[in-house]
Design a protein around this motif. Structure first.
Motif, short mmCIF file in Angstrom:
data_model
loop_
_atom_site.label_atom_id
_atom_site.label_comp_id
_atom_site.label_asym_id
_atom_site.label_seq_id
_atom_site.Cartn_x
_atom_site.Cartn_y
_atom_site.Cartn_z
N ARG A 126 0.82 -1.21 0.00
CA ARG A 126 0.00 0.00 0.00
C ARG A 126 0.86 1.27 0.00
O ARG A 126 0.43 2.33 -0.44
CB ARG A 126 -0.96 0.01 1.19
CG ARG A 126 -2.16 -0.91 0.99
CD ARG A 126 -3.17 -0.80 2.10
NE ARG A 126 -3.71 0.55 2.24
CZ ARG A 126 -4.53 0.92 3.21
NH1 ARG A 126 -4.92 0.04 4.13
NH2 ARG A 126 -4.97 2.17 3.29
N TYR A 127 2.10 1.14 0.47
CA TYR A 127 3.01 2.28 0.40
C TYR A 127 3.32 2.64 -1.05
O TYR A 127 3.59 3.81 -1.37
CB TYR A 127 4.30 1.96 1.15
CG TYR A 127 5.36 3.04 1.07
CD1 TYR A 127 5.24 4.22 1.80
CD2 TYR A 127 6.49 2.88 0.27
CE1 TYR A 127 6.22 5.21 1.72
CE2 TYR A 127 7.47 3.86 0.19
CZ TYR A 127 7.32 5.02 0.92
OH TYR A 127 8.29 6.00 0.85
N PHE A 128 3.27 1.65 -1.93
CA PHE A 128 3.56 1.89 -3.34
C PHE A 128 2.30 2.16 -4.16
O PHE A 128 2.40 2.31 -5.38
CB PHE A 128 4.32 0.70 -3.93
CG PHE A 128 5.72 0.58 -3.40
CD1 PHE A 128 6.73 1.38 -3.88
CD2 PHE A 128 6.02 -0.33 -2.41
CE1 PHE A 128 8.02 1.29 -3.39
CE2 PHE A 128 7.30 -0.44 -1.91
CZ PHE A 128 8.31 0.38 -2.39
N SER A 129 1.15 2.22 -3.51
CA SER A 129 -0.08 2.56 -4.22
C SER A 129 -0.19 4.08 -4.33
O SER A 129 0.49 4.83 -3.62
CB SER A 129 -1.28 1.98 -3.48
OG SER A 129 -1.19 0.57 -3.43
N VAL A 164 2.10 4.10 -11.59
CA VAL A 164 1.05 4.52 -10.67
C VAL A 164 0.43 3.27 -10.04
O VAL A 164 -0.07 2.39 -10.75
CB VAL A 164 -0.03 5.34 -11.41
CG1 VAL A 164 -1.16 5.71 -10.47
CG2 VAL A 164 0.60 6.58 -12.03
N GLY A 165 0.49 3.20 -8.73
CA GLY A 165 0.09 1.97 -8.04
C GLY A 165 -1.41 1.87 -7.80
O GLY A 165 -2.04 2.80 -7.29
N LEU A 166 -1.97 0.72 -8.13
CA LEU A 166 -3.36 0.37 -7.82
C LEU A 166 -3.34 -0.79 -6.84
O LEU A 166 -2.49 -1.68 -6.93
CB LEU A 166 -4.12 -0.03 -9.09
CG LEU A 166 -4.09 0.96 -10.26
CD1 LEU A 166 -4.85 0.37 -11.45
CD2 LEU A 166 -4.68 2.30 -9.85
N TYR A 167 -4.29 -0.78 -5.91
CA TYR A 167 -4.31 -1.82 -4.87
C TYR A 167 -5.66 -2.53 -4.88
O TYR A 167 -6.71 -1.88 -4.95
CB TYR A 167 -4.06 -1.20 -3.48
CG TYR A 167 -4.24 -2.19 -2.35
CD1 TYR A 167 -3.24 -3.11 -2.04
CD2 TYR A 167 -5.41 -2.21 -1.60
CE1 TYR A 167 -3.39 -4.02 -1.01
CE2 TYR A 167 -5.58 -3.12 -0.55
CZ TYR A 167 -4.57 -4.02 -0.27
OH TYR A 167 -4.74 -4.94 0.75
N ALA A 200 1.38 4.98 -16.71
CA ALA A 200 1.18 3.53 -16.71
C ALA A 200 0.86 3.08 -15.28
O ALA A 200 1.16 3.79 -14.30
CB ALA A 200 2.40 2.81 -17.25
N PHE A 201 0.26 1.90 -15.17
CA PHE A 201 -0.15 1.36 -13.87
C PHE A 201 0.68 0.14 -13.48
O PHE A 201 1.17 -0.61 -14.33
CB PHE A 201 -1.63 0.94 -13.91
CG PHE A 201 -2.60 2.07 -14.00
CD1 PHE A 201 -2.70 3.02 -12.99
CD2 PHE A 201 -3.45 2.18 -15.10
CE1 PHE A 201 -3.60 4.05 -13.07
CE2 PHE A 201 -4.37 3.21 -15.19
CZ PHE A 201 -4.45 4.15 -14.18
N ARG A 202 0.79 -0.03 -12.16
CA ARG A 202 1.21 -1.31 -11.60
C ARG A 202 0.13 -1.70 -10.59
O ARG A 202 -0.21 -0.92 -9.70
CB ARG A 202 2.59 -1.23 -10.95
CG ARG A 202 2.74 -0.13 -9.90
CD ARG A 202 4.15 -0.07 -9.38
NE ARG A 202 4.33 1.02 -8.43
CZ ARG A 202 5.52 1.44 -7.99
NH1 ARG A 202 6.61 0.87 -8.43
NH2 ARG A 202 5.62 2.43 -7.14
N ALA A 203 -0.43 -2.87 -10.74
CA ALA A 203 -1.54 -3.31 -9.88
C ALA A 203 -1.02 -4.33 -8.87
O ALA A 203 -0.32 -5.28 -9.24
CB ALA A 203 -2.65 -3.92 -10.73
N PHE A 204 -1.37 -4.11 -7.61
CA PHE A 204 -0.97 -5.01 -6.54
C PHE A 204 -2.19 -5.84 -6.12
O PHE A 204 -3.19 -5.28 -5.66
CB PHE A 204 -0.44 -4.23 -5.34
CG PHE A 204 0.81 -3.45 -5.62
CD1 PHE A 204 2.06 -4.04 -5.49
CD2 PHE A 204 0.75 -2.13 -6.03
CE1 PHE A 204 3.21 -3.33 -5.77
CE2 PHE A 204 1.89 -1.40 -6.29
CZ PHE A 204 3.13 -2.01 -6.16
#
Length: 668
Positions: A58-61, A81-84, A214-218
């Protein structure tokens, strides 16, 4: 009014408000040596229960990455851009082939992920709009979506501002169909691997400043997903998009197969790499620093007073300040401060306490007396003559040596008397022989175990809290909360005069309370909680029985191993329960580094979580183990109580044991 102890209750990311965790997250020391998410590959975040996996991702969201309290944010953050998402396992549990059909179950899950990630994607634009970028603010505005994405989602208004409300309606539509598939219209499914990258592309096209968007999804708690749903996520990992990279987090040991929807599998090193939080936190000294900073942060939030000028909470949350926090001056001051608030007694000072305290001295005298009887010296030697206030460590260790059936040394008594007669060479003989180093801690645990109502100060102190909790920050905070609650009740920091300091007896009482509670909480762990509780109770009794041995010939036994050559003979049920125990951090597995001979077969040590040590009055230090054959291990893990009792008596000779102080020989 906030009590000093209250901030320590926020020991789970779930308890913290949604959105930014920037001001709650402490950048760990291992950020200096590993690449976090610098490349375009997928990452899986591993760790045991309570090590901080959710807090970490969540720190990277986007809520934390673009927090309004964060200064000089580089524009490169827009590339990742982080998605959680933590899937609702109850709802996702309905999306199974038996209920929806084999194809629609997967389609529905991907649709569910798409809708939730798109909702978070819409919110990420608000985070970016309020962020403090190094080159000035970025006006995101209200981007228009492409006709292709609008068609996929069935939108009439192509502005992002109207999308979020539409997504809520589509989630309601999906839920209605999943719960009533025969009586509700089938939704028009979309795939998250299609719509989320397309959303990112549309945002990137809306402004030159967002061109690399762009996104990165966790995906959190990956282990709780159905196998069919994990395949959908693995498909996305196997075939990444330039605008979407998928990362996962799960408990260690909990996922062993990363199959995609085809016969392919996600391959470590090729398709993803691993960040093992337990392993990273195990580097010497790093957990202690992180725990000390967490302690001071929580005390600051509770308005407690302490003396540590170099500690500044604002520096904890940004990686740019890590070099300062890892400097020797900073580290020494922070650790000194916390050790002053949570002091401990050395083994030598506890030994002095033993010979001065009437109850503990009586326990030691009885131990020595029984040893003299065993050696045939009870008519020749007065046990009181072997208890010296100037040589307390030697006196305590002598109690164990006399209880060993093999004669250690015919001149042992004379050398002890010589040491007592020479105060300048305090404990010299016993130190040179290694008797104190190898036996003192075990003897102290043995003596205190006979007084179960006495706070056992062997468990008191910041460093000991760390040893019992490592790598579980949640357990560490539980120990601190209980300690400060007992010491200061409901007082706020403003009501406490002077700087904080808690005596060792209070800390020991808190450690026992926390350990007892966490032991009982095992019952709630997963679908095999009752068996895990039974196994923990049985292991604890074995180690407790070793601790009650007056001889302490193998002191501080608190872990075990199963001969690898014999491991194949373990039953399927025993293997399953071992795996469950490791998943839930009831047991830790570590490589055996103490084989007694070169020809010993390599083994793995299975360590009872040290947080349960105070519950059983045993040592928390990883010192010695018992090696079990597969039949004994199988009985311990899954056979009847009667069979277990037989094994217990085979492992530990009852004749060498002091009776338990409270006759606590029941399982629980």
């Amino acid at each position: 009014m906030t009590a000093i102890a209250d901030p320590f209750l926020n020991n789970r990311a779930d308890y913290l408000p949604p959105g930014s965790l920037f001001s709650q997250f402490i950048v760990p020391p291992f950020f200096q040596r590993i690449s976090i998410f610098a490349d375009q590959g997928s990452v899986r975040i591993l760790g045991g229960r309570g090590c901080g996996k959710t807090m970490f991702i969540r720190y990277f969201s986007h809520g934390s990455s673009f927090d309004s309290n964060r200064d000089d944010i580089p524009q490169s953050e827009l590339k990742t851009v982080g998605l959680y998402l933590r899937p609702d396992t109850g709802f996702c549990g309905l999306m199974i082939p038996e209920w929806l059909g084999p194809y629609q179950a997967k389609l529905a899950f991907s649709h569910y992920v798409a809708l939730n990630l798109l909702k978070d994607a819409c919110q990420s634009l608000d985070s970016i709009g309020s962020a403090r970028f190094a080159n000035g603010p970025i006006a995101v505005g209200d981007p228009r979506l492409s006709p292709a994405l609008a068609k996929q989602l069935g939108l009439t208004d192509r502005h992002v501002s109207s999308l979020e409300a539409e997504l809520d309606l589509k989630l309601v539509e999906l839920e209605s169909w999943v719960r009533n598939p025969k009586h509700s219209p089938i939704p028009s499914f979309v795939s998250f691997t299609s719509v989320v990258p397309r959303f990112a592309q549309d945002v990137a096209a809306s402004s030159p400043q967002l061109a690399e968007f762009a996104f990165r999804a966790f995906i959190d708690e990956f282990e709780n997903l159905q196998s069919e749903h994990r395949e959908v996520v693995c498909d996305a990992i196997k075939h990444p998009s330039s605008r979407l990279v998928v990362h996962i987090a799960h408990k260690k040991q909990a996922v062993v197969d990363f199959k995609t929807s085809s016969d392919e599998r996600v391959v470590e090193g090729h398709d993803l790499r691993t960040i093992d939080l337990d392993k990273e936190l195990s580097v010497e000294g790093e957990f202690e620093l992180l725990a000390a900073e967490l302690f001071l942060l929580r005390v600051t939030q509770g308005q407690g007073k302490f003396d540590c000028p170099l500690f500044q909470p604002a520096l904890l949350h940004d990686q740019r300040h890590l070099a300062h926090r890892l400097s020797k001056a900073y580290r020494d001051q922070v650790l000194r401060c916390v050790r002053e608030i949570l002091p401990s007694c050395s083994a030598a000072s506890i030994a002095r306490e033993v010979v001065q305290d009437p109850s503990l001295r009586r326990r030691l005298r009885e131990m020595i007396q029984k040893g003299l009887v065993l050696q045939g010296l009870d008519k020749k030697v007065n046990p009181d003559d072997l208890i010296s206030s100037t040589q307390p460590q030697a006196s305590i260790v002598m109690g164990a040596l006399l209880n060993r059936r093999s004669q250690i040394d015919k001149d042992l008594l004379s050398q002890y008397y010589a040491a007592v007669a020479n105060p300048r060479d305090s404990d010299a003989f016993f130190k040179v022989g290694g008797w104190i180093d190898n036996n003192l801690h075990g003897c102290l645990f043995h003596l205190y175990a006979g007084l179960p109502r006495r706070p056992n100060i062997n468990y008191a102190g910041f460093d000991r809290f760390c040893m019992m909790a490592d790598p579980n920050l949640r357990f560490f905070q539980a120990l601190c909360h209980a300690t400060l609650s007992i010491a200061y009740k409901r007082q706020s920091g403003n009501e406490v005069s002077g700087q904080l300091k808690v005596d060792v007896e209070t800390q020991a009482t808190a450690a026992k309370q926390v350990s007892d509670k966490l032991f009982q909480d095992i019952l709630q762990l997963g679908s095999h909680g009752s068996k895990l509780l039974e196994i923990t109770g049985r292991l604890g009794r074995i180690f407790e029985a070793f601790n009650r041995r007056r001889s302490q010939s193998e002191p501080e036994v608190n872990h075990f191993s199963i001969d690898n050559a014999d491991r194949a003979n373990l039953s399927t049920q025993a293997e399953m329960l071992l795996r469950e125990a490791k998943i839930w951090s009831v047991l830790y597995e570590a490589k055996d580094t103490k084989n007694k001979a070169d020809y010993d077969i390599a083994q793995s040590d299975l360590i009872l979580n040290p947080i349960y040590a105070p519950h059983f009055n045993i040592s928390y230090r990883k010192r010695r183990k018992v090696t079990l054959r597969a039949p004994h291990a199988d009985i311990l893990l899954c056979q009847s109580t009667a069979q277990y009792e037989v094994v217990l008596k085979q492992l530990v000779d009852p004749a060498d044991q002091d009776p338990s102080g409270d006759d606590a020989m029941t399982l629980f």
